[in-house]
Every structure is written in C-alpha cells, then in structure tokens.
Design a protein around this motif. Structure first.
Motif, short mmCIF file in Angstrom:
data_model
loop_
_atom_site.label_atom_id
_atom_site.label_comp_id
_atom_site.label_asym_id
_atom_site.label_seq_id
_atom_site.Cartn_x
_atom_site.Cartn_y
_atom_site.Cartn_z
N VAL A 1 41.32 45.50 34.37
CA VAL A 1 40.52 44.02 34.42
C VAL A 1 40.31 43.17 35.64
O VAL A 1 40.76 43.58 36.61
CB VAL A 1 42.03 42.56 34.44
CG1 VAL A 1 41.74 41.32 34.11
CG2 VAL A 1 42.61 43.05 33.23
N ALA A 2 39.52 43.32 35.99
CA ALA A 2 38.07 43.01 37.13
C ALA A 2 37.35 41.84 36.63
O ALA A 2 36.76 41.96 35.92
CB ALA A 2 38.07 44.01 38.00
N ASP A 3 37.38 41.10 37.69
CA ASP A 3 35.94 40.18 37.27
C ASP A 3 34.57 40.48 37.92
O ASP A 3 34.76 41.67 39.19
CB ASP A 3 36.19 38.27 38.97
CG ASP A 3 36.19 38.76 40.04
OD1 ASP A 3 35.09 39.00 40.68
OD2 ASP A 3 37.86 37.93 40.33
N PRO A 4 33.43 40.24 37.81
CA PRO A 4 32.56 40.67 38.04
C PRO A 4 32.26 41.04 39.45
O PRO A 4 31.59 41.72 40.02
CB PRO A 4 31.57 40.39 37.76
CG PRO A 4 31.58 38.98 36.36
CD PRO A 4 33.35 39.08 36.90
N GLY A 5 32.54 39.92 40.75
CA GLY A 5 32.37 40.07 41.55
C GLY A 5 33.54 40.72 42.52
O GLY A 5 33.03 42.14 43.65
N THR A 6 34.63 41.01 41.98
CA THR A 6 35.25 42.31 41.78
C THR A 6 34.81 43.18 42.37
O THR A 6 34.59 44.84 42.41
CB THR A 6 36.90 42.41 41.50
OG1 THR A 6 37.19 41.02 42.38
CG2 THR A 6 37.88 42.88 42.38
#
Lengths: 391, 391
Positions: A197-202
């Motif tokens: 699970v990771a947001d685009p920025g990360t």
C-alpha cells in the motif's frame, strides 16, 4: 519472479506480428487493485517517443490501471500521427478491459500507460497492434508475467525479471534493454509491480531514488534512448503499508537486480565491468569519474583485448569534472594495484582478465564519497550487431 | 610543405631505437630567428604528461628556440622521475645546440619545448633518447621537415604536413594523431612554424582562435589524451608583420588542413564524416549537438554499416544541452532529406553511403548559428587496433 508475483496483478504476452520473427511482441500488465497508485520515470532525451509523451501525461494523476507495451517499433520521431496511434492504443485497451468485465470498474484511456521499443522513425502497424491487444486482454492471467517479459525483448537474448521480498509484500519486475544503454536513464522499458500500500508520492520518491542509484549508473554504450520508461504500479493487495525506507529498499533491490541483468546481456559484450570510484570529494565527482571511464572507447576496447591498460583509465578519468589531484590516484584492476600515485605500481601482467567479470577500483584520494558505474567492453560483436541491423 | 618551409627553421628526424620497429622516432625543430617568439595550446586532461607540464612552463616566456619530440613513449603518468627525464632532455638539447655553434646564441633548457607520444605509464629509455638527440642536432637541415614529421608518427599510416601561404610569408606545420582524437584538444602533437614577425601575444591569440575552430572540432573517438600539444613558432625571417587577422587566417588554414589529415587517417576508420549543424540558437549549441552525434557509438556503427539511420542521429542530438524544438529538426545525409520536422521524410534508400565521405546536415530550426564537427565511423578495424595493441 515476475510482475505477476505480487498480489493484484495479471499480465499477458502475445504475438501480434510486429516482429518479423513471429515472436511475442505485445505485453499487457493490469493492476486489479484494490489500489491503482503509480509512479514513472522517463527519458530526458529531447526526442521523446509518442508513448513517452502519452505516459507522462497519464502518470501526472498518479494512477495507472494498465500498461500496454510493444516491441517491434519504437513509435519515436513519428509526429502527430504517431501520437494518435498511441492515444488510440490506450483507448482500445481501456475499452476492451471495460468490456471484458474482469476489472473492478470502467477503465479510461487516461489510466493506461503505453510503452514501445524498436526501430525509431517508423509508424506502427496499428491494426496488428490492436488485434494483439484483443488477444492480450483475453489472455490475461495471474501467471502471465513471464510471457509479458518475453514480449518486450528486442535484441535481448533472454527475458529479464525479478522479485524483491518485503515482509508480507513484494516488488516484482521486468525489463528490456540491450543497446542504447546509458543514463538518464539507461535505455530500457521497465515495469515494477508491488502489492504494498503506497500513495503516488511515496512511490515516486522511492522510484526516483532507486533509479538514480541503479539504472542511472549503467552506461553500456553512452547512448540515450527516446523511449526509456520505468513504471512502478502498486495494488495494495497485501494490505501492508511499508515505510518509505522499506519501500525504497525493495524497489532498489529489484532495480539493482534488473540492472545487472541488462549489463549481463548487453549487445556483443564479453565483459561486465564494475567501475568503483572511492575516496572522491563528492558522490557527484565519483559518478563523473566512473562515467568518464565507462564511456572511453579506448578503455572499452582494451578490456575486450584483456589488456589492463591503466593509462587509458587515467586519461579518461582526467577528463571528468571532478576535484582530485593526479598524483593521488590509485587504480586496481581485479585487485591488482597497477597504478599508485598516478604512476605504474604492480606488474600489469599480474592482472587476470580471462573471466567475464572485471572490477576496476579507482581511489581518487580526495575525500570519502563512493559510486559504482557498470559498463561493458567494446567488442567486434557490438560493432557487428549495430552496423548490420537497423535499430 | 613542412615545418621547414618557412624561412628561419631547420629540422631533423632520426631513429633512436625508441620504436621497436626501428623507424624514425626523435624529431628536432629549431628556430634560427631572428625572432624566437612562440605560443602553445595544451591538453586540459588532469593527467598531463611530463613534457606537457614542462612545455607549459617554457611557453610562459613566449620564447621557444627548439622543440624536441619523440614517439615510442608518452612519458605520461611517470611521476617525478618522468619529469626529470623531460628536464634532462631539454637540458641536453640546449647544451648540444649551444656546443654545435650553429645557433645565434647560447640556448637554455628553458627555451626548449618537449613533446612525447606513445604508451602511457612507462619511463622513456633516456640513454637512447639522448643519443638520438645528438644525432638529430648533427642532422639538422633546412629540408629536414619531412623527416621530423615521420619521426612523430605512432599508429599514423602516413606523415602529415602542411603549408599555408601569406603574402611574402608562410605557415608550415606537421601533426601526428590517429587515435584518442577528441577535443580539448583533438589528441595530437602539432608544430607550426612561421617566418612572419609576430609577438607572443599575437601568436597566442591566433593559435587559440584557430585551434578552437579546427582541431577542437575533431572528435574521432571521444577520448582525450594526456599529451596534446600544439606549438606555433615564429622566426620573423620574412621581415613581414602580418595583421592579426592575416595571421589567424593562415594559421587556421594550416590547422584545418592538418585536422582533415587526422580524420583521414583515424584508426580503422572507413568514413570521414562531416557533421554540419545549422540554424542553431548559438554556436555553442551547434557544437554541442554536433559533438553529441559525433560521440554516439550507435550512429558511428550505423555509418560503418552504410545505414542512414536518422533515428540514431536524432536520439543523439536529443541528449545535447541545446535550445531547439524536436518537431523543427530536419536531417539530410549526403543531400537526401530523410527527416523533416522530426519525422521520416524522403526514402532512406535514396541515400548513397558507398563512398568514404559522408555529410550529415542537421537543421535545428532555432536560429542562425552554424558549426561543423568532424568524426569517423566505428569499425571492426578500430576495435581490432585498440584491443590488440597497447597504446
């Protein structure tokens, strides 16, 4: 060991007749989620291929639901018509995926990244490509990663895939590239997948940091492509959210492995050369010196000839924009210190260059920064492969 | 047609046993005046050979009475011992010239420039070199220029000399170089002589301006040497003082001719390639684009294969730091416009690459600046010559 190793991904590789050989030439990777976050890194060449211009737009939203890739044509330097072909391809993939009902939701063309590789300057046979897309959508499978990796090969002699294991999640990947390998990025198409699970920025931060230290430090022949694309897709299907550092570590591991495979399969190469620069005043200096040596045709031909010609290493290093004193430089080739203080030291005949792996260690005596650049030798095979065939 | 064509110079070339072939390997050029003004341009490599470090000191005074040159060893990366060898050689030349009584005055070591070329990293056999100097002093002659030019050859297949005619005065020259040809400077030893009257500052201005537009725009294999030296010696024996512009023109003409001879004799080359960049936003941009193409191994191997692969030209041009739009770029190879507006135009099969001369014309559509870079193809001959022998 492929892009379908992490949970939440399916892939396919089919033969659409783009390659004259009749081999697999269209690949499709889709992210079944639950998340569809993504990041991308692209060539900095001024002549960006149509699929690069398209995919850069797609990645702006930080969402990718599918990646369609083809070998057999780069769709670079093809003008507005080539861009329309890419747009049309993305629309077709989106429509077919939506119609197949196998995805959670309606897929829009703006969620479909496109990658192409092959000869520059020719339009793609769009009818064949779209027919291939139809077959790829039908063939999507949880174990389709290997076929997808095979479908993106050009002069590669083998498919290149990887997996890096986090705790309860993983990063899978595939890459193609055998010539035009140089930074900014090394020339390639690369798709990484993760069920983290990771947001685009990360994802973006991890991908940029990892490419900068891996693919960006490969310099096989100094030539930068029009089509370089590295994508990282996250499904979140593991339900686990690693820290930014943990994510970086596994993305780095996956890219490091894929990068080594590129160097191992570079066109005509007989040597895999690790140029380690240490005791530099800065990491930028270390990279500059390593790259200057990696790009020296005289150094590379000497390696092909099994000649530990440290004079050519120094003369190349001496052209780099870097802060060091000529009289402080030591050079070892395969652990024999043939140059100390900028002059001859141990007998060069002690250096064993019979094997495929070569380690060049350059100590600049100017600080404590380090960097490693990977390159190949310059062989008759390289000249033959790149003079006898258009690519 | 040589360094002894202008009035006021004598030269010699002798065999001193530095070359295993037994060929001529020590050259001497002396300026009998009445003037002994001089200028020099040297490699910017951090690893400067001992003779470069020495000659840079000599040139600070703007006076050179003699130049001693040897092939068979570069005396680069040889530490303090190598520098002492160079110093000793200059002292020996000065003493022998003074003793010979043939010069107008006592010659000091500080008036003797030294140039060496050959393998990096080995000390010179000083006894042989000094014995050679003795023979060269004895052999000095008004027609010795041809022998001197032959004595500085390494992998060159032929001696390279020139003359450019002013009104009542002239510029003569010789050059060597076949590999490691790249700017800053193209790798070479070069001695120009003139019987014009000119002070050191005027000579320096003319020499720098002329090398910047000639030798500095040759990029055969991207490799920069440790020993590059270009010297210009003026005897004033014609009694004529040309204007700065007139001096520049003849020095430029001489260097342009010598540069063409270098490209014509580059190691293993089968093509002499003129890359003309026009409609650039600035001359710097034009040079950057031309150099990027000249350094692309993929472009160079395509040329070797008689393949007018404009995609490789664009992809190389696209890596240059230059201000232009990809969609405005046109490319012609041997007068066939195979690329217009960044995409395919005329049929590439119309391009005739059968001959040795290739003209690549790149129109950036970004301004009105122009520059031309000269390079060669990358051939099996280059790989063979540079992998089979240490240089």
């Amino acid at each position: 060991m492929t892009v379908t190793s992490p949970k939440g991904f399916r892939a396919a590789g089919v033969a659409a007749g783009l390659k004259s050989s009749g081999g697999l030439d269209v690949a499709l990777v889709i992210n079944d989620g639950p998340d569809t976050t993504a990041a991308g890194v692209f060539t900095s060449n001024k002549f960006k291929a149509a699929p690069v211009l398209w995919s850069q737009q797609v990645l702006r939203h930080g969402i990718v639901r599918a990646v369609v890739l083809n070998s057999g044509g780069a769709n670079a330097c093809t003008g507005p018509g080539g861009f329309q072909d890419t747009h049309h391809t993305a629309e077709h993939v989106a429509a077919k995926l939506t119609a197949s009902g196998g995805t959670r939701a309606v897929v829009g063309a703006g969620d479909v990244a496109v990658c192409s590789t092959g000869l520059i300057g020719q339009r793609l046979p769009l009818d064949k490509l779209l027919t291939g897309v139809n077959a790829a959508v039908r063939g999507l499978a949880r174990d389709g990663g290997a076929a997808a990796a095979e479908a993106i090969m050009t002069t590669d002699t083998r498919a290149k895939t990887t997996v890096a294991q986090g705790e309860g999640w993983s990063v899978g990947g595939m890459i193609k590239g055998a010539g035009m390998l140089a930074p900014g990025l090394a020339t390639m198409l690369c798709v990484l997948t993760t069920d983290a699970v990771a947001d685009p920025g990360t994802l973006d931060t991890a991908l940029r940091a990892a490419t900068a230290r891996t693919l960006d430090r490969i310099d096989s022949d100094g030539c930068m492509s029009t089509n370089d694309t590295v994508l990282l897709l996250a499904s979140g299907a593991s339900g686990i959210q690693p820290t930014a550092e943990e994510l970086f570590e596994q993305v780095h591991a996956a890219l490091d492995d894929l990068g080594r495979q590129l160097i191992g399969d570079a066109e005509g190469a007989t040597k895999e050369i690790r140029i380690e620069v240490r005791a530099a005043a800065s990491e930028v200096d270390a990279v500059a010196v390593g790259r200057a040596v990696a790009r020296s045709n005289l150094f590379k031909t000497a390696m092909f000839g099994n000649d530990p010609n440290w004079g050519r290493i120094l003369s190349a290093a001496g052209t780099a924009q870097a802060d060091f004193e000529a009289d402080n430089v030591d050079v070892a080739v395969n652990d024999v210190w043939i140059c100390k203080g900028g002059q001859a030291a141990e007998d060069r005949s002690k250096v064993d260059l019979a094997g495929r792996d070569v380690h060049v260690l350059i100590d600049l005596g100017a600080g404590d920064a380090t960097a490693t650049i990977w390159t190949n030798d310059l062989s008759h095979g390289y000249v033959h492969e790149n003079s006898a065939y258009s690519t």
